[in-house]
Design a protein around this motif. Sequence first.
Motif, mmCIF file in Angstrom:
data_model
loop_
_atom_site.group_PDB
_atom_site.id
_atom_site.type_symbol
_atom_site.label_atom_id
_atom_site.label_comp_id
_atom_site.label_asym_id
_atom_site.label_seq_id
_atom_site.Cartn_x
_atom_site.Cartn_y
_atom_site.Cartn_z
ATOM 1 N N LEU A 1 -5.018 2.754 -14.714
ATOM 2 C CA LEU A 1 -3.696 3.073 -14.163
ATOM 3 C C LEU A 1 -3.675 4.477 -13.568
ATOM 4 O O LEU A 1 -3.079 4.703 -12.506
ATOM 5 C CB LEU A 1 -2.636 2.953 -15.261
ATOM 6 N N ILE A 2 -4.338 5.426 -14.221
ATOM 7 C CA ILE A 2 -4.415 6.788 -13.685
ATOM 8 C C ILE A 2 -5.102 6.783 -12.322
ATOM 9 O O ILE A 2 -4.652 7.438 -11.375
ATOM 10 C CB ILE A 2 -5.155 7.711 -14.670
ATOM 11 N N ILE A 3 -6.197 6.034 -12.226
ATOM 12 C CA ILE A 3 -6.904 5.929 -10.944
ATOM 13 C C ILE A 3 -5.997 5.305 -9.889
ATOM 14 O O ILE A 3 -5.923 5.765 -8.737
ATOM 15 C CB ILE A 3 -8.186 5.094 -11.104
ATOM 16 N N SER A 4 -5.265 4.258 -10.277
ATOM 17 C CA SER A 4 -4.387 3.580 -9.329
ATOM 18 C C SER A 4 -3.281 4.508 -8.835
ATOM 19 O O SER A 4 -2.918 4.493 -7.646
ATOM 20 C CB SER A 4 -3.772 2.337 -9.990
ATOM 21 N N VAL A 5 -2.743 5.330 -9.716
ATOM 22 C CA VAL A 5 -1.723 6.293 -9.313
ATOM 23 C C VAL A 5 -2.320 7.323 -8.352
ATOM 24 O O VAL A 5 -1.675 7.720 -7.368
ATOM 25 C CB VAL A 5 -1.117 6.983 -10.553
ATOM 26 N N ALA A 6 -3.563 7.755 -8.613
ATOM 27 C CA ALA A 6 -4.234 8.693 -7.705
ATOM 28 C C ALA A 6 -4.477 8.047 -6.344
ATOM 29 O O ALA A 6 -4.386 8.720 -5.305
ATOM 30 C CB ALA A 6 -5.550 9.160 -8.314
ATOM 31 N N VAL A 7 -4.775 6.745 -6.342
ATOM 32 C CA VAL A 7 -4.957 6.028 -5.076
ATOM 33 C C VAL A 7 -3.650 6.017 -4.285
ATOM 34 O O VAL A 7 -3.639 6.224 -3.070
ATOM 35 C CB VAL A 7 -5.450 4.589 -5.335
ATOM 36 N N THR A 8 -2.544 5.785 -4.966
ATOM 37 C CA THR A 8 -1.243 5.805 -4.293
ATOM 38 C C THR A 8 -0.953 7.187 -3.727
ATOM 39 O O THR A 8 -0.433 7.318 -2.609
ATOM 40 C CB THR A 8 -0.127 5.403 -5.275
ATOM 41 N N LEU A 9 -1.297 8.227 -4.480
ATOM 42 C CA LEU A 9 -1.116 9.600 -4.017
ATOM 43 C C LEU A 9 -1.905 9.849 -2.735
ATOM 44 O O LEU A 9 -1.397 10.414 -1.761
ATOM 45 C CB LEU A 9 -1.560 10.567 -5.109
ATOM 46 N N GLY A 10 -3.169 9.400 -2.718
ATOM 47 C CA GLY A 10 -3.991 9.552 -1.522
ATOM 48 C C GLY A 10 -3.522 8.690 -0.371
ATOM 49 O O GLY A 10 -3.620 9.081 0.796
ATOM 50 N N SER A 11 -2.998 7.511 -0.686
ATOM 51 C CA SER A 11 -2.508 6.620 0.360
ATOM 52 C C SER A 11 -1.300 7.217 1.067
ATOM 53 O O SER A 11 -1.167 7.098 2.296
ATOM 54 C CB SER A 11 -2.147 5.262 -0.245
ATOM 55 N N ILE A 12 -0.407 7.864 0.313
ATOM 56 C CA ILE A 12 0.734 8.546 0.929
ATOM 57 C C ILE A 12 0.242 9.637 1.867
ATOM 58 O O ILE A 12 0.745 9.789 2.986
ATOM 59 C CB ILE A 12 1.656 9.133 -0.156
ATOM 60 N N ALA A 13 -0.770 10.391 1.414
ATOM 61 C CA ALA A 13 -1.308 11.471 2.252
ATOM 62 C C ALA A 13 -1.887 10.924 3.550
ATOM 63 O O ALA A 13 -1.577 11.414 4.641
ATOM 64 C CB ALA A 13 -2.371 12.244 1.472
ATOM 65 N N SER A 14 -2.725 9.891 3.461
ATOM 66 C CA SER A 14 -3.367 9.345 4.660
ATOM 67 C C SER A 14 -2.354 8.703 5.594
ATOM 68 O O SER A 14 -2.404 8.888 6.814
ATOM 69 C CB SER A 14 -4.438 8.325 4.256
ATOM 70 N N ALA A 15 -1.428 7.925 5.039
ATOM 71 C CA ALA A 15 -0.414 7.272 5.874
ATOM 72 C C ALA A 15 0.472 8.303 6.570
ATOM 73 O O ALA A 15 0.857 8.127 7.737
ATOM 74 C CB ALA A 15 0.435 6.328 5.022
ATOM 75 N N SER A 16 0.781 9.391 5.870
ATOM 76 C CA SER A 16 1.631 10.421 6.475
ATOM 77 C C SER A 16 0.923 11.137 7.609
ATOM 78 O O SER A 16 1.530 11.451 8.634
ATOM 79 C CB SER A 16 2.076 11.427 5.417
ATOM 80 N N ARG A 17 -0.388 11.391 7.449
ATOM 81 C CA ARG A 17 -1.131 12.071 8.524
ATOM 82 C C ARG A 17 -1.277 11.181 9.748
ATOM 83 O O ARG A 17 -1.243 11.658 10.888
ATOM 84 C CB ARG A 17 -2.503 12.507 8.023
ATOM 85 N N LEU A 18 -1.443 9.891 9.532
ATOM 86 C CA LEU A 18 -1.491 8.976 10.670
ATOM 87 C C LEU A 18 -0.125 8.912 11.354
ATOM 88 O O LEU A 18 -0.034 8.896 12.595
ATOM 89 C CB LEU A 18 -1.918 7.584 10.204
ATOM 90 N N THR A 19 0.945 8.888 10.564
ATOM 91 C CA THR A 19 2.302 8.907 11.124
ATOM 92 C C THR A 19 2.521 10.169 11.949
ATOM 93 O O THR A 19 3.056 10.123 13.063
ATOM 94 C CB THR A 19 3.331 8.847 9.980
ATOM 95 N N TRP A 20 2.114 11.290 11.399
ATOM 96 C CA TRP A 20 2.232 12.579 12.078
ATOM 97 C C TRP A 20 1.468 12.579 13.403
ATOM 98 O O TRP A 20 1.979 13.002 14.450
ATOM 99 C CB TRP A 20 1.704 13.659 11.125
ATOM 100 N N ALA A 21 0.223 12.079 13.364
ATOM 101 C CA ALA A 21 -0.602 12.068 14.573
ATOM 102 C C ALA A 21 0.000 11.160 15.642
ATOM 103 O O ALA A 21 0.061 11.519 16.824
ATOM 104 C CB ALA A 21 -2.022 11.611 14.223
#
Length: 523
Positions: A337-357
């Motif tokens: 579950l900790i890993i899955s939460v970290a994946v969600t954290l990274g997914s928000i970061a990547s999705a936001s940078r693509l949105t920004w670009a």
Amino acid sequence: MEDYELREAKLGAHASVDEYMVANAYPGQRTEQTRDTRTRVRRVFSFAQIFFFALTYMSSWETMALNLQATLNNGGPRALAWGIIIVVAGALAQSASLAEMASAQPIAGAQYHWTNTFAPIRQRRFITWMQGWITWFAWVSTLAGVANTSAYMLQSLVVANYPNYVPEAYHVTLIIFALLIVEGLMNMYTWVLIPWIELLAGVLHILLFVIFVVVLVTLAPRHSADFVFTQQASNTGWSNAFISFNLGLMTPTWGFVGFDGAVHMSEEVRKARHAVPRAMFWTIALNGVLAYAIILVMLYCLGDMDAALAAPFPIIEICTQATGSVKAATAMVCGLLIISVAVTLGSIASASRLTWAWARDGGLPAWFSHISPRHRVPTRSIWLPIFIVMCLACLNIASYAAFGAFIALASLALFVSYMIAIGCMLQARLRKQVVFGGWTLGRWGVPINAFALVYSGWMSVFFCFPQYVPVEGTNFNYALPIFAFVVFVALGLWFGWARKRWPGLNKEIIDAVMADSDRAAKD
């Protein structure tokens, strides 16, 4: 240069911007902002941090462990034991192909920037427009999928430990809301800590693998090699063994999709030309080894397969059978579950940078391209995909099938985005019109690109198949209709506005990013 513009991979004294840049610049304030350090992101990731970011984001062996049920129902143990080899080989070809492009152009837009670089001149703007929208929708869907996984895992742990608890669909939706809001705030206010959080999660990713292997091998009952490598099953209504086997590959494929997340972070990586392609490729290689190993261990140590398949969350049942303790199984799955939460954290970061670009290139409203001068992150683009996923999560209350379709849509749309970029790259390679960066496949480029295209196309067909037959409203695979709707929207925007008014990618921004891509300092 009849059909393509050739662009240098690196700026040199002999190279002008026009030799390798794309499209037309947007005039005015947006261009000026790219030169202002208060409105630029910082390169906070070292190579080790972006490698562990990518390693954790993929979390391939955890995905295998968490989603055994679907493959065991469709194809049985044989589909996992042999199918994972096909999936890893295909993912390596995909990541190697994209790594070449990331080495030459490490930029947050990734697929749509590379498509623009290698697509034929006459169709360049149209293909780039479609690629941008497909890739962006793919990452919004990916965020929905990983957030749903974390929420459902948490609910399953509560069910296992509190027998009187009655799970409801809206509980998962509320958990998704809470998770996205908290992690959105973390991406906004504690961004400098994210690289370290992902690095620690990557270390935990390795340690948990060792723990699961040791516990299962030493404590769990054993199955025979015949069960692991030859046993097949189809508990989903599919009588055709070939279709059932290929549908069984969908779960392993989900564990090896989204490796382009590291590229979307590339404008915040030091020495991005060197770090990003290597992180992207080698994380697939390492995760491939770990995923294959955990599959063999879990199949040999599966215990009562019928009990595992009947459980709401099979991994909890498997760990309980091995340890004889619900509390011990809970402790093990809490690590996942900790890993899955970290994946969600990274997914928000990547999705936001693509949105920004995509916003600064005119695909989305320019309002979302704003960088907070205080936090040095694109705060508005963080909350746009979060808001969309929260809206989509409300579908879960009425029908899990409708919301679950976005998980299949993520894989389908990402694979299509890979095919478009790799296909354009392969055409340019065959015409010998590519200038490579430091990472290159050399003479193996053509066969690897071709294999990546075949694999991506083949898997994309089965992403559209229903998992169960006969097909009903509750088990219908909505991925293809939703993807078709996304394509229709993008086409409508193209013919209604972009064909005449969208000038193409922002040349000035690409200029600034490429000139800055070898920098080793944070600011």
